[in-house]
Motif scaffolding. Structure first.
Motif, PDB file in Angstrom:
ATOM      1  N   SER A  99       0.801  -1.222   0.000  1.00 31.81           N
ATOM      2  CA  SER A  99       0.000   0.000   0.000  1.00 31.81           C
ATOM      3  C   SER A  99       0.840   1.282   0.000  1.00 31.81           C
ATOM      4  O   SER A  99       0.294   2.367   0.114  1.00 31.81           O
ATOM      5  CB  SER A  99      -0.927  -0.011   1.218  1.00 31.81           C
ATOM      6  N   SER A 100       2.167   1.146  -0.116  1.00 30.52           N
ATOM      7  CA  SER A 100       3.004   2.356  -0.213  1.00 30.52           C
ATOM      8  C   SER A 100       4.297   2.003  -0.941  1.00 30.52           C
ATOM      9  O   SER A 100       4.665   0.822  -1.045  1.00 30.52           O
ATOM     10  CB  SER A 100       3.348   2.887   1.182  1.00 30.52           C
ATOM     11  N   GLY A 101       4.964   3.036  -1.421  1.00 38.02           N
ATOM     12  CA  GLY A 101       6.227   2.829  -2.124  1.00 38.02           C
ATOM     13  C   GLY A 101       7.263   2.180  -1.218  1.00 38.02           C
ATOM     14  O   GLY A 101       7.973   1.248  -1.608  1.00 38.02           O
ATOM     15  N   ARG A 102       7.328   2.662   0.007  1.00 35.40           N
ATOM     16  CA  ARG A 102       8.317   2.148   0.970  1.00 35.40           C
ATOM     17  C   ARG A 102       8.081   0.652   1.220  1.00 35.40           C
ATOM     18  O   ARG A 102       9.014  -0.154   1.171  1.00 35.40           O
ATOM     19  CB  ARG A 102       8.177   2.959   2.270  1.00 35.40           C
ATOM     20  N   LEU A 103       6.816   0.290   1.456  1.00 36.14           N
ATOM     21  CA  LEU A 103       6.480  -1.115   1.702  1.00 36.14           C
ATOM     22  C   LEU A 103       6.769  -1.949   0.446  1.00 36.14           C
ATOM     23  O   LEU A 103       7.265  -3.079   0.524  1.00 36.14           O
ATOM     24  CB  LEU A 103       4.995  -1.229   2.084  1.00 36.14           C
ATOM     25  N   GLY A 104       6.477  -1.353  -0.704  1.00 34.50           N
ATOM     26  CA  GLY A 104       6.736  -2.041  -1.971  1.00 34.50           C
ATOM     27  C   GLY A 104       8.206  -2.404  -2.108  1.00 34.50           C
ATOM     28  O   GLY A 104       8.546  -3.527  -2.502  1.00 34.50           O
ATOM     29  N   ILE A 105       9.078  -1.468  -1.769  1.00 31.31           N
ATOM     30  CA  ILE A 105      10.520  -1.730  -1.879  1.00 31.31           C
ATOM     31  C   ILE A 105      10.906  -2.877  -0.948  1.00 31.31           C
ATOM     32  O   ILE A 105      11.614  -3.814  -1.341  1.00 31.31           O
ATOM     33  CB  ILE A 105      11.328  -0.453  -1.559  1.00 31.31           C
ATOM     34  N   ASN A 106      10.413  -2.824   0.298  1.00 29.30           N
ATOM     35  CA  ASN A 106      10.732  -3.894   1.259  1.00 29.30           C
ATOM     36  C   ASN A 106      10.262  -5.255   0.756  1.00 29.30           C
ATOM     37  O   ASN A 106      10.989  -6.245   0.823  1.00 29.30           O
ATOM     38  CB  ASN A 106      10.074  -3.618   2.618  1.00 29.30           C
ATOM     39  N   LEU A 107       9.023  -5.273   0.228  1.00 31.81           N
ATOM     40  CA  LEU A 107       8.469  -6.554  -0.232  1.00 31.81           C
ATOM     41  C   LEU A 107       9.195  -7.053  -1.484  1.00 31.81           C
ATOM     42  O   LEU A 107       9.341  -8.263  -1.686  1.00 31.81           O
ATOM     43  CB  LEU A 107       6.967  -6.420  -0.484  1.00 31.81           C
ATOM     44  N   ALA A 108       9.664  -6.106  -2.300  1.00 30.77           N
ATOM     45  CA  ALA A 108      10.419  -6.512  -3.504  1.00 30.77           C
ATOM     46  C   ALA A 108      11.729  -7.182  -3.090  1.00 30.77           C
ATOM     47  O   ALA A 108      12.143  -8.185  -3.676  1.00 30.77           O
ATOM     48  CB  ALA A 108      10.689  -5.301  -4.386  1.00 30.77           C
ATOM     49  N   ILE A 109      12.381  -6.637  -2.062  1.00 33.37           N
ATOM     50  CA  ILE A 109      13.642  -7.225  -1.577  1.00 33.37           C
ATOM     51  C   ILE A 109      13.366  -8.630  -1.032  1.00 33.37           C
ATOM     52  O   ILE A 109      14.078  -9.586  -1.342  1.00 33.37           O
ATOM     53  CB  ILE A 109      14.274  -6.319  -0.498  1.00 33.37           C
ATOM     54  N   ILE A 110      12.286  -8.758  -0.240  1.00 32.37           N
ATOM     55  CA  ILE A 110      12.004 -10.046   0.403  1.00 32.37           C
ATOM     56  C   ILE A 110      11.543 -11.096  -0.611  1.00 32.37           C
ATOM     57  O   ILE A 110      12.015 -12.226  -0.618  1.00 32.37           O
ATOM     58  CB  ILE A 110      10.894  -9.877   1.488  1.00 32.37           C
ATOM     59  N   HIS A 111      10.594 -10.728  -1.488  1.00 37.18           N
ATOM     60  CA  HIS A 111       9.936 -11.736  -2.336  1.00 37.18           C
ATOM     61  C   HIS A 111      10.533 -11.866  -3.729  1.00 37.18           C
ATOM     62  O   HIS A 111      10.177 -12.796  -4.451  1.00 37.18           O
ATOM     63  CB  HIS A 111       8.444 -11.415  -2.465  1.00 37.18           C
ATOM     64  N   GLN A 112      11.390 -10.924  -4.135  1.00 35.26           N
ATOM     65  CA  GLN A 112      11.988 -10.973  -5.474  1.00 35.26           C
ATOM     66  C   GLN A 112      10.940 -11.278  -6.559  1.00 35.26           C
ATOM     67  O   GLN A 112      10.998 -12.312  -7.239  1.00 35.26           O
ATOM     68  CB  GLN A 112      13.102 -12.036  -5.495  1.00 35.26           C
ATOM     69  N   PRO A 113       9.949 -10.369  -6.724  1.00 33.99           N
ATOM     70  CA  PRO A 113       8.902 -10.636  -7.719  1.00 33.99           C
ATOM     71  C   PRO A 113       9.468 -10.638  -9.146  1.00 33.99           C
ATOM     72  O   PRO A 113      10.552 -10.116  -9.389  1.00 33.99           O
ATOM     73  CB  PRO A 113       7.940  -9.460  -7.527  1.00 33.99           C
TER      74      PRO A 113
END
Ligand code: ADP
Length: 346
Positions: free
Chosen positions: A229-243
């Motif tokens: 729901s935010s850019g910051r969270l998106g970056i964190n989730l991208a690092i964790i999940h490697q979409p």
């Protein structure tokens, strides 16, 4: 609000193009399937078998109307279900038009007689309605009514409080798009996202409605969707999940889409992940800024067909559908992450 003021100012462009109502209906059902399932509601559609393959209509506006009304029906229904029914009658004096009737019925809370006309006014919600429970702006039906009228139709509502409501739309003299169905072709008809290899898609948007829309497109597919729901969270989730791909909204508070994309591209852990920027912006400067970053670009409202076309440029195609049916489960793993559930996203 922008939409409403554009309509009031007579500045809304209506574009008539071949619309395959079956496909549009399927899209609407898929968008709301997840929400309906969460609420244990049955969501169904009836389209007569002899309905013309395509009609000439404004698909974007029709989608907007159905999105508002089906969305409301689900929102205001706690048990039972929502049914979308299409009927058509051929006028006696015309073989190339139909009178199109659309009805959205729910078994929800219903609407008091005194409120029935008022709910189509801007910023009006039923008296005594809990804002905390239902949220909303009171604009959806005002826009729906104006769009319906611009498209030459009328909308009425029948309702029994405590039993449910039916919103009925009538569009007389809708042209049948004869012989056009084949040229509309595979782009719009084959919107099956499973023709791509199973992928993890991260969707970043501050508006829940937009997250729901994209998540709905992926529902019942073999893809995995992670929502942020935010850019910051998106970056964190991208690092964790490697979409495999990131779908990124442009206008967000704090970190906007451009800043988020830059940070993703600068970080060696996420720099290789392709980004599709999704925006409602019509400013050429925004499009140029996105192009400069080398990201793909999709304009809201994004259809499932458009999304598929962009994804096809970035993701490999699946093996034949037969192989896929034999090898892959069809149920999606929908990992919905909000700031609170970050640690349980997987
Ligand atoms: P919003 O949903 O954002 O409040 P709308 O203009 O879409 O705004 O709807 C206005 C009001 O009409 C809603 O707040 C609700 O009171 C009423 N309403 C709309 N659809 C339904 C429905 N299917 N069942 C009961 N009430 C409804």
């Amino acid at each position: 609000i922008l939409d409403l003021s554009k309509i009031e100012a007579g500045k809304l462009n209506i574009t008539y193009e071949p619309v395959i109502l079956n496909v549009l209906t399927q899209e609407i059902l898929e968008i709301f399937a997840h929400k309906a399932k969460q609420k244990n509601l049955v969501l169904s559609a009836n389209i007569p078998a002899n309905f013309p393959p395509a009609i000439l209509f404004d698909e974007v506006r029709l989608r907007q109307i159905l999105f508002n009304v089906v969305g409301n029906a689900i929102k205001f229904t706690d048990s039972g279900g929502v049914t979308f029914t299409v009927t058509s009658h051929q006028p006696e004096n015309s073989s190339d038009t139909i009178n199109l009737e659309l009805a959205i019925s729910d078994t929800g809370i219903g609407i008091e007689a005194a409120q029935k006309e008022r709910i189509f006014d801007a910023f009006i919600q039923s008296d005594g309605q809990s804002t905390r429970k239902y949220g909303g702006t009171g604009l959806g039906l005002a826009i729906t009514k104006r769009l319906t009228e611009i498209l030459g139709g009328t909308v009425t509502v029948e309702s029994t409080p405590g039993k449910g409501s039916t919103f009925s739309f009538s569009f007389p003299g809708v042209k049948i798009a004869n012989g056009i169905t084949t040229s509309v072709g595979s782009i719009d008809v084959d919107v099956n996202l499973d023709q791509l290899q199973p992928a993890t898609n991260l969707v970043v948007d501050d508006v829940q409605f937009n997250l729901d829309l994209i998540a709905g497109y992926f529902a019942h597919s073999q893809h995995r969707v992670i929502l942020a729901s935010s850019g910051r969270l998106g970056i964190n989730l991208a690092i964790i999940h490697q979409p495999d791909v990131i779908l990124l909204d442009l206008w967000m508070p704090e970190l906007d889409g451009i800043e988020t994309a830059k940070l993703l591209q600068q970080n060696p852990q996420t720099s290789q992940i392709p980004i599709i920027v999704i925006t409602a912006s019509t400013r050429p400067s925004d499009e140029a800024a996105v192009a400069e970053l080398g990201c793909a670009f999709l304009r809201k409202p994004v259809t499932k067909g458009q999304l598929l076309q962009e994804l096809k440029k970035l993701l490999p195609l699946a093996e034949t559908s037969r192989d896929r049916q034999l090898n892959q489960p069809r149920s999606p793993i929908l990992a919905v992450s909000s700031p609170e559930t970050l640690s349980t996203g997987e």
